[in-house]
Write a protein that holds these residues in place. Structure first.
Motif, PDB file in Angstrom:
ATOM      1  N   LEU A 194       1.206  -1.289   0.072  1.00 43.70           N
ATOM      2  CA  LEU A 194      -0.235   0.240   0.121  1.00 43.70           C
ATOM      3  C   LEU A 194       1.046   1.183  -0.115  1.00 43.70           C
ATOM      4  O   LEU A 194       0.834   1.793  -0.607  1.00 43.70           O
ATOM      5  CB  LEU A 194      -1.053  -0.097   1.351  1.00 43.70           C
ATOM      6  CG  LEU A 194      -2.508   0.311   1.038  1.00 43.70           C
ATOM      7  CD1 LEU A 194      -3.199   0.819   2.269  1.00 43.70           C
ATOM      8  CD2 LEU A 194      -1.728   2.309   1.194  1.00 43.70           C
ATOM      9  N   SER A 198      -0.435   3.071  -3.781  1.00 44.99           N
ATOM     10  CA  SER A 198      -1.127   3.860  -3.545  1.00 44.99           C
ATOM     11  C   SER A 198      -0.834   5.424  -4.159  1.00 44.99           C
ATOM     12  O   SER A 198       0.759   4.954  -3.964  1.00 44.99           O
ATOM     13  CB  SER A 198      -2.433   3.748  -2.222  1.00 44.99           C
ATOM     14  OG  SER A 198      -1.326   4.312  -1.090  1.00 44.99           O
TER      15      SER A 198
ATOM     16  N   LEU C 194      -1.117  -3.574  -1.134  1.00 47.60           N
ATOM     17  CA  LEU C 194      -2.479  -2.069  -1.126  1.00 47.60           C
ATOM     18  C   LEU C 194      -3.911  -3.433  -0.930  1.00 47.60           C
ATOM     19  O   LEU C 194      -4.733  -2.809  -0.559  1.00 47.60           O
ATOM     20  CB  LEU C 194      -2.968  -1.943  -1.800  1.00 47.60           C
ATOM     21  CG  LEU C 194      -3.331  -0.641  -2.648  1.00 47.60           C
ATOM     22  CD1 LEU C 194      -2.048   0.609  -3.714  1.00 47.60           C
ATOM     23  CD2 LEU C 194      -5.239  -1.058  -3.027  1.00 47.60           C
ATOM     24  N   SER C 198      -5.463  -1.710   2.018  1.00 48.45           N
ATOM     25  CA  SER C 198      -6.358  -0.808   1.791  1.00 48.45           C
ATOM     26  C   SER C 198      -7.896  -0.661   2.243  1.00 48.45           C
ATOM     27  O   SER C 198      -8.626  -2.051   1.830  1.00 48.45           O
ATOM     28  CB  SER C 198      -6.190   0.091   0.643  1.00 48.45           C
ATOM     29  OG  SER C 198      -7.223  -1.001  -0.886  1.00 48.45           O
ATOM     30  N   PRO C 237      -6.202   2.922   6.398  1.00 55.14           N
ATOM     31  CA  PRO C 237      -5.627   2.505   5.132  1.00 55.14           C
ATOM     32  C   PRO C 237      -5.263   4.088   4.662  1.00 55.14           C
ATOM     33  O   PRO C 237      -5.610   4.237   3.621  1.00 55.14           O
ATOM     34  CB  PRO C 237      -7.227   1.818   3.935  1.00 55.14           C
ATOM     35  CG  PRO C 237      -7.384   2.801   4.844  1.00 55.14           C
ATOM     36  CD  PRO C 237      -6.900   2.606   7.071  1.00 55.14           C
TER      37      PRO C 237
END
Lengths: 344, 344, 344, 344
Positions: A194, A198, C194, C198, C237
């Motif tokens: 992430l 992201s 992710l 997330s 997240p």
């Protein structure tokens, strides 16, 4: 009620199969194998499955147990299905392979892209490419299905009408594709963290990607001849979804493109041609076995733009695998696949 | 097969009702009303519903048409159900209200928190608080249900066993809650923009939040007396999900807390007590009508920590509403609510 | 202009040091070491640094080269600084350790939480805990700094005024903390993907976390006696940011809490007490060496709630390390740390 | 030290100007105007600016006060700069307009795309298009700058070398662009909500977008003749960043494309040509005034693919505006723009 097995069920396509099959009225999951997770109950690995599959645990791969199933899904890295498929087919078990092992008809091309010899070239002749919108009748009779890749599904469905009708220059087709990170699998890799993936967008494999020959093969079937394709995939900061933006140059006055698309997919349960002027969102298919399409012709010029969205784990993998199963066993094609997408 | 109506179907709880009811074997959606979207087909507003509900469009609110339904859901801002519920009940239509209109038993307290007089105090006596884990038998016979709020559901389910057993100091309970942004509804507000709310975490309403009196009322029922609660909600950068972290001070040696929780919820279809030592993830209930719980006692001290997760739009709203409907009409309590969560 | 070295610069705190030091007017980075990335230029590993540090590449750890620096930062897993710090100090190089190696004054407690003997107990006496808001004068004279952990920084700064003033029950303090994923480092682990982290929220380490003894030690210093702390961290997240929500029970009429906090931090360049009623957002400190605080007393009851936000990589790690460096070398405490946060 | 004013400072480009100018050694912000936020201090609206600009509050637009500045930035919706720019120029204040008001040289085309007459056609002749990589010398002498749009910046920088060298078919260029949500501004619109825009990808404006004529104009300048462009923008679930994927058909053997790009931008402080084979990530420029480029020729065929990334709020807006200011006032072109991107 049929019995199915899943080989390699610890990845994202494996858990997605379990999620979908939990709602399937005609299927019982008899075995799920994983060398690394042997003995772990599926609900302990995937908490969304707690309360479903209560007796089911990952078992070591066991050809005999799998051969007792009516069908076996392979949700494995490439090469694994090569080794096992023949034995299962010999024992009367049908095989639905979600990996790339049987997607390319040419064993040499497979070897080139995957860097190892093809392990079961003798089976290539009978393997059917599991894109129902192109090969539904062959799928019904197949024993061995190569489920299409995620990018190939989104790209082929978006271009079929144009290539079948011979409306665009087949030498120069562009597929600019954006995928959520589950497309990269569940492996623990830094670029998939992430913290890395992201809040960012990047292309990858611009110089060549393994899905390229598969897409070219499928588009070539539709066009009736070789197709020149530039394919650039991009990593997008979301979990699921593929958005393919497809560009073709019209070589003739195309008539009503909207009608062309609507007619081509009129009887398809899992392709939704959106109204003219639409821009489909990947979230509109999240969790659903569906491809949504829109066709545009900016400024009435000679470039046609097709927007094609799927959930890479459903219509791009496990959902399409179930759709193939339904066809192979004569079930309602929609069985287990009727839930709307999760939105928002 | 019963007929239901939905008042105010354009928000997130409305579309979530439609998503769930599309899979319900006993329910047909007869009408969905919205002043602002009159005439729009639901699939045009929510593309995930294209192909479902094909004849259905938003209509202007019409009491007669709603009264022809067996049950009507209100997915409206507060105040709307006050105005309409009585008329529908008089005509024999049952009412399931997802708003706050009938959650507080005390009309004066309602007026205090919502800044306007209660519009239907005469109905308060018969309104049943729709938390099946506390009031299942009353729900079965109810005509008017107040579906609990999202935070109240997560907090109450996590604290019920402790308060019912009298194990913690009821004067000083802390609920630190984290919610995805759909909890704020579909209104176009700057703080809810992706550019504002993602990549950030913040508390809000630390000085007082409308869910506070509702939670206190419910916890008081469980404890058999007033409960002193500090409730701090936080906005979390995700679409769906509530994570409630609950802190209580043990006033007595509690025995086996894990067993206490497992026993309390043994027969509950939609509460899952995780194994000792677990940390439930909100994604494990994404899209599912489920509360997952874990209980911890750090360092075997006198503080007990309960972790409680739900999907705010499902067990925290529309799914719980359907669960209530199932109970009221004698359907299988799980009808329409059996799909696993979407994970990943 | 001083010369600094960085040991273990491939993780997130390493790259963050480089980002901050690129803007520092008094510092030149002389060496950055990494066994695994030896020979790689920093701009090739971290493209945001292309065009900065053009001659700089990761080198194998080399005590001599490091000893030629005025100061060396350790951005390493625990244990590494134990082995090297003494040698560097002996040669006159000051050491700023971002790991946990010198944070606990008690070598036995360190051994308990880290599962191995303390490697340099003889240095513990002179190590200074690098929280300038508590130990500024000692930091100015220190040779060896233990930079506080990210959670400990956010929690201590939020609770100092209350504990120093003796206003809350020190036996029962609760710290409910939410962290972005960079807190877990740059290791390739499935839960940090992710696709896993997330769209979800979860607690972890509810039964005990390595930052607990460090926080207790610091809070005990402020309170002048032992502090009973329940600490529950949560994975949020987002990439960066910590939000600590702190709960204390007032044991006396506290007077004006807002004034208490404003006075306590009036001269602190990197602590910002927000106006009464505020809810600080982690994004308001993204990339900045800053702790933003707000203090609430819900319903004027006996519970006080403090909201404390930092960027875990800046005030929670690398920025605080630079702040310590500035103090040790007599630079302006703000040098290299004056840029506003990146928002949106 | 010069004095600058900002008109319309409440949007994302306004706050980004303030963030960048806070680090600028030669600039003092004298006034920032906003009708809606008059009297609010900038730190109250944008908490990242607390502690910077302490005396500064939004004021009502006041031409006299603005005219006392050396330069005024317009960070306004289209039309506003038309009304005010002339008066400021007459009083000797230079104008840097971040809106679209002076980007198109043809007033009629402007009127076509913006649906209203051009409000200051007399100024078009002296307005300079503020892309330093094309017009640096004219910018140095300009009084009125039209700062390029975000998409136009990313697309033009990526295509300049190819078009200037006449290597690709100018009739058929494709720009497939992906933008974070701040590109849509800070307006409260449902499609920009986190609940709507995250976990999804979609195209928009496939039929025509206001940046199209601006890009065509700029590319035409580079090509020395009209350019046929298909431009499809996409909304990407991230806050900042544009990734432009650009496709051209080679009409001649191009020689060393890598060298072509490196040479073209060798002296550019804010264009970074990545090594051959690279895939730039938008996060590598987050917060930085930089365009990173990579050029690919898949399979050595006749299609060239350029990958171009910027931060839409920096090199795509406010950073480029500051770069223009630096050129106009003879400052170091890098002043205020030297910080590395924030990564991770």
């Amino acid at each position: 009620m049929i019995k199915v097995g899943i080989v390699g069920g610890t990845g994202y396509t494996g858990v997605e199969l379990l999620r979908l099959l939990a709602q399937h009225p005609e299927v019982e999951v008899e075995a799920i194998t994983s060398r690394s997770e042997e003995g772990i109950r599926v609900g302990d690995m995937y908490p969304n499955l707690r309360g479903h599959y209560d007796g089911l645990a990952f078992s070591a791969p066991d050809a005999e147990r799998l051969a007792a199933c009516d069908a076996v899904f392979f949700a494995t890295p490439h090469g694994v299905a090569h080794a096992l498929a023949g034995e299962l087919l010999d024992k009367g078990t049908r095989v639905i392979d979600l990996s790339a092992d049987f997607r390319l008809r040419d064993a040499a091309e497979w070897a080139h892209w995957y860097g190892q010899p093809h392990g079961a070239p003798a089976l290539l002749d009978e393997a059917v490419y599991g894109l129902p919108e192109m090969h539904r009748e062959r799928i019904r009779k197949a024993r061995l299905i190569a489920v299409p890749g995620c990018y190939p599904t989104a790209v082929q469905l978006g271009l079929l009408p144009l290539l079948e009708a011979g409306l665009i220059d087949a030498d120069r087709v562009i597929a600019d594709c954006k995928s959520g990170v589950t497309g990269a699998g569940r492996g623990a890799k830094v670029p998939s963290l992430l913290a890395e993936a992201s809040e960012s967008m990047k292309a990858y494999g611009a110089g060549g990607h393994r899905h390229l020959p598969e897409i070219r093969q499928g588009l070539g079937d539709a066009a009736g001849g070789p197709v020149g394709l530039t394919f650039v995939p991009h990593l997008t900061p979301m979990i699921r979804g593929i958005h393919a933006t497809l560009y073709g140059r019209l070589t003739t006055e195309p008539g009503d493109l909207q009608a062309l698309f609507e007619t081509r997919f009129a009887d398809e349960p899992f392709v939704d041609v959106m109204p003219a002027g639409s821009h489909p969102e990947t979230r509109s298919v999240k969790g659903a076995n569906l491809c949504r399409l829109a066709v545009h012709r900016p400024g009435d010029g000679d470039t046609v733009v097709v927007l094609s969205v799927i959930d890479n784990l459903v219509k791009g993998a496990s959902g399409q695998a179930v759709q193939n199963l339904n066809l192979m066993f004569g079930f309602d094609e929609r069985a287990g696949l009727s839930a709307p997408a999760l939105m928002p």
